[in-house]
Scaffold this active site. Structure first.
Site, short mmCIF file in Angstrom:
data_model
loop_
_atom_site.label_atom_id
_atom_site.label_comp_id
_atom_site.label_asym_id
_atom_site.label_seq_id
_atom_site.Cartn_x
_atom_site.Cartn_y
_atom_site.Cartn_z
N ASP A 40 0.86 -1.18 0.00
CA ASP A 40 0.00 0.00 0.00
C ASP A 40 0.90 1.23 0.00
O ASP A 40 1.62 1.48 0.97
CB ASP A 40 -0.92 -0.01 1.22
CG ASP A 40 -1.96 1.11 1.18
OD1 ASP A 40 -2.59 1.28 0.12
OD2 ASP A 40 -2.15 1.79 2.20
N ASP A 118 -2.08 12.38 -2.43
CA ASP A 118 -2.07 13.85 -2.41
C ASP A 118 -2.18 14.35 -3.85
O ASP A 118 -1.36 14.00 -4.70
CB ASP A 118 -0.77 14.34 -1.77
CG ASP A 118 -0.83 15.81 -1.40
OD1 ASP A 118 -1.52 16.58 -2.11
OD2 ASP A 118 -0.19 16.20 -0.41
N LYS A 122 -1.72 22.16 -8.32
CA LYS A 122 -1.07 23.08 -9.26
C LYS A 122 -0.20 22.31 -10.27
O LYS A 122 0.51 21.39 -9.90
CB LYS A 122 -0.21 24.10 -8.50
CG LYS A 122 -1.02 25.00 -7.58
CD LYS A 122 -0.13 25.95 -6.81
CE LYS A 122 -0.96 26.84 -5.87
NZ LYS A 122 -0.10 27.73 -5.05
N ASP A 154 -10.83 10.51 -5.06
CA ASP A 154 -12.08 11.27 -5.12
C ASP A 154 -11.93 12.50 -6.01
O ASP A 154 -12.85 13.31 -6.11
CB ASP A 154 -12.55 11.67 -3.72
CG ASP A 154 -11.47 12.41 -2.93
OD1 ASP A 154 -10.29 12.40 -3.35
OD2 ASP A 154 -11.80 13.00 -1.88
#
Length: 211
Positions: A40, A118, A122, A154
């Site tokens: 993971d 994450d 930008k 998501d």
């Protein structure tokens, strides 16, 4: 379980995260080192793998996380639960996979998850995103033929970019007929996944196979 406060965003390109990790001593890390391994990448607080390790005792689980306090905390929880098929490592996955797996028993790595990484919104920070072509190539090197990679986010553009990276590598093929998987194929959801679903928002999921 008390929570440790840590920074939400860590720049993997920072100098402090460029040190390579030493190879793991698999015989010491796991009670049964020859069991199939689930990796993971970005394990965060580690609760997903804790649940997976309890659910699937015939697998070994390895979580990689760049925020060291979370790794210390997760390994503490593992010890309290007496789980001998679970281990967490503090490292930068983008530069440590080859050294980490140099001593891996052949044929061990059979499943990889990269979940809600994450996004680094930008464009100038795109190189900080975890799924880079180099990471995909290294996973192709260590993952057994028939092994799977499960991706979810998501944030649609992040999911699309991750899929593009794996689709661009000839060692992987996408499974399923639709653009996104309607359900999580794993028996345990992540905390972020449950929060997203409970808010009625979409989760973008895809599954790739090492051919």
């Amino acid at each position: 379980m008390a929570f440790v406060r840590v920074r939400q965003h860590v720049n993997p390109l920072a100098h402090k995260y460029q040190t390579l990790i030493n190879p793991l001593d698999w015989e010491k890390v796991y009670a049964q080192p020859n069991q199939p391994l689930h990796l993971d990448i970005g394990s965060a607080r580690g609760r997903f793998l804790l649940s997976m390790a309890k659910t699937e005792p015939n697998w070994n689980f390895l979580g990689l996380e760049i925020r060291e306090p979370l790794v210390v905390e997760a390994n503490k929880w593992r010890d309290e639960l007496g789980l001998t098929n679970l281990h967490y490592v503090f490292c930068n996955a983008n530069n440590s996979l080859r050294s980490l797996f140099s001593s891996l028993p052949q044929g061990s790595l059979q499943r990889v998850t990269i979940q809600f990484p994450d996004p680094w919104f930008k464009n100038r920070h795109a190189k900080r995103r975890v799924v880079q072509p180099e990471l995909v190539a290294e996973l192709a090197e260590f993952l057994v033929p028939g092994g799977i990679v499960f991706l979810q986010s998501d944030i649609e553009f992040v999911a699309v970019e991750m899929c593009d990276r794996f689709a661009e590598n000839f060692a992987f093929q996408k499974l399923g007929t639709g653009k996104w998987l309607p359900e999580n194929p794993l028996p345990v959801p992540t905390e972020r996944e449950m929060v997203t679903i409970n808010k009625g928002e979409p989760v973008y999921r895809a599954l790739f196979e090492r051919v």
